[in-house]
Design a protein around this motif. Structure first.
Motif, PDB file in Angstrom:
ATOM      1  N   ASP A 162       0.852  -1.183   0.000  1.00 13.63           N
ATOM      2  CA  ASP A 162       0.000   0.000   0.000  1.00 13.63           C
ATOM      3  C   ASP A 162       0.892   1.239   0.000  1.00 13.63           C
ATOM      4  OD1 ASP A 162      -1.456   2.219   1.847  1.00 13.63           O
ATOM      5  OD2 ASP A 162      -2.932   1.098   0.677  1.00 13.63           O
ATOM      6  N   THR A 166       0.378   4.276   0.938  1.00  9.97           N
ATOM      7  CA  THR A 166       0.272   5.166   2.108  1.00  9.97           C
ATOM      8  C   THR A 166       0.837   4.521   3.370  1.00  9.97           C
ATOM      9  OG1 THR A 166      -1.733   6.127   1.159  1.00  9.97           O
ATOM     10  CG2 THR A 166      -1.294   6.591   3.481  1.00  9.97           C
ATOM     11  N   SER A 167       0.317   3.341   3.695  1.00  7.79           N
ATOM     12  CA  SER A 167       0.703   2.699   4.956  1.00  7.79           C
ATOM     13  C   SER A 167       1.948   1.821   4.835  1.00  7.79           C
ATOM     14  CB  SER A 167      -0.453   1.840   5.474  1.00  7.79           C
ATOM     15  OG  SER A 167      -0.690   0.749   4.597  1.00  7.79           O
ATOM     16  N   ARG A 201       2.026  -1.170   4.039  1.00  4.21           N
ATOM     17  CA  ARG A 201       1.731  -2.535   4.450  1.00  4.21           C
ATOM     18  C   ARG A 201       1.625  -3.435   3.216  1.00  4.21           C
ATOM     19  NH1 ARG A 201      -2.853  -2.853   8.978  1.00  4.21           N
ATOM     20  NH2 ARG A 201      -1.995  -4.956   9.007  1.00  4.21           N
TER      21      ARG A 201
END
Length: 292
Positions: free
Chosen positions: A279, A281-282, A284
């Motif tokens: 991801d 943004t995160s 992860r």
């Protein structure tokens, strides 16, 4: 019908004593002609600023006696703050006593609530207002001094209450000191995690197997170690003595951040594109699911 008097004594903490307060009031009550058989003593240890009127045991007992015994005609107190330190509660009790024509006599400073006609005079009303205001402002000043003292103690590294964090003990002067046995365990799990070849679960399992945390479950210990690894005060500050170096703490934080971005190796299922999609943004990891 013989008249009866109530003596209401109160202190706000367990280490304070009620005897001197009650004895001083008792002398005044006996001087006014009341015998032992006609005196009801109510003694209580409770806060007059934290508790509401309904929560105060002493006031509830006083009201219970008054409502069940019509021969009671006066309540004696050592000083007005013994009733309460909150003006709202004091005025409520005052009105309660006036409605039932119960005299209130305060010893220090001497004050009578009702005159000979059973009514509150202007001078009594003024004195009640002044002393009730003093009672509340005095408590406000005490709380302010207490908070200043706590802030000062915290600033110089002293503690006021609570349990010390794992790795520390408290000495007689109320300062944190290093607990030799626990601090060795703190150094151990920081060092082992920083090497990168053991997970928090691995470290928790080893510590449990060695019998170091017999009363703590494995899952609680695993959670605690995860929390302890993020505690920067182990590097030392004005309150906490140093247990680990700042460089070791930083290495652990880098290692934890690195591991958060890795896919779980222990998962038994096989996922498409595992470890390849992340991801934005995160950061992860993502994986494709072949169901739905």
């Amino acid at each position: 019908m013989e008249k009866k008097a109530i003596i209401l004594s109160r202190v706000s903490s367990e280490h304070q004593t009620l005897e001197q307060q009650t004895e001083a009031v008792l002398k005044e009550v006996e001087k006014d002609g009341y015998s032992d058989d006609n005196i009801i003593i109510i003694e209580d240890k409770e806060s007059a600023i934290k508790l509401s009127e309904e929560e105060r045991n002493g006031l509830n007992k006083m009201k219970e006696y008054i409502e069940n015994d019509p021969s009671i005609n006066v309540v004696y107190i050592y000083e007005l703050s013994r009733l309460s330190r909150r003006q709202l509660v004091l005025y409520s009790i005052r009105d309660y006593l006036i409605e039932r024509h119960i005299q209130l006599i305060c010893i220090q400073p001497y004050m009578k609530l009702l005159d000979e006609n059973g009514k509150m005079s202007q001078s009594a009303s003024l004195m009640f207002s002044i002393f009730s205001s003093f009672s509340e402002s005095e408590m406000a000043l005490k709380k302010e001094r207490f908070m200043r003292g706590r802030y000062h103690n915290r600033k110089i590294g002293k503690i006021m209450s609570g349990f010390p964090p794992f790795g520390y003990s408290v000495n007689k002067e109320k300062y944190y000191i290093v607990n030799e046995e626990q601090s060795a365990i703190v150094k151990r799990f920081f060092s082992e995690y920083a090497k990168g070849n053991k997970s928090i679960a691995d470290i928790a399992k080893e510590l449990k197997e060695e019998g170091l945390f017999p009363k703590t479950s494995f899952f609680t210990l695993e959670h605690n170690i995860g929390q302890w690894l993020s505690r920067e005060f182990y590097c030392g500050n004005q309150t906490y003595p140093q247990i680990i170096s700042k460089s070791l703490f930083d290495r652990v934080q880098i290692e934890r951040k690195k591991r958060k971005g890795k896919p779980k190796r222990s998962h038994k299922n096989r996922f498409m594109l595992k470890g390849l999609l992340f991801d934005v943004t995160s950061k992860r990891p993502l994986c494709a699911m072949n169901s739905g």
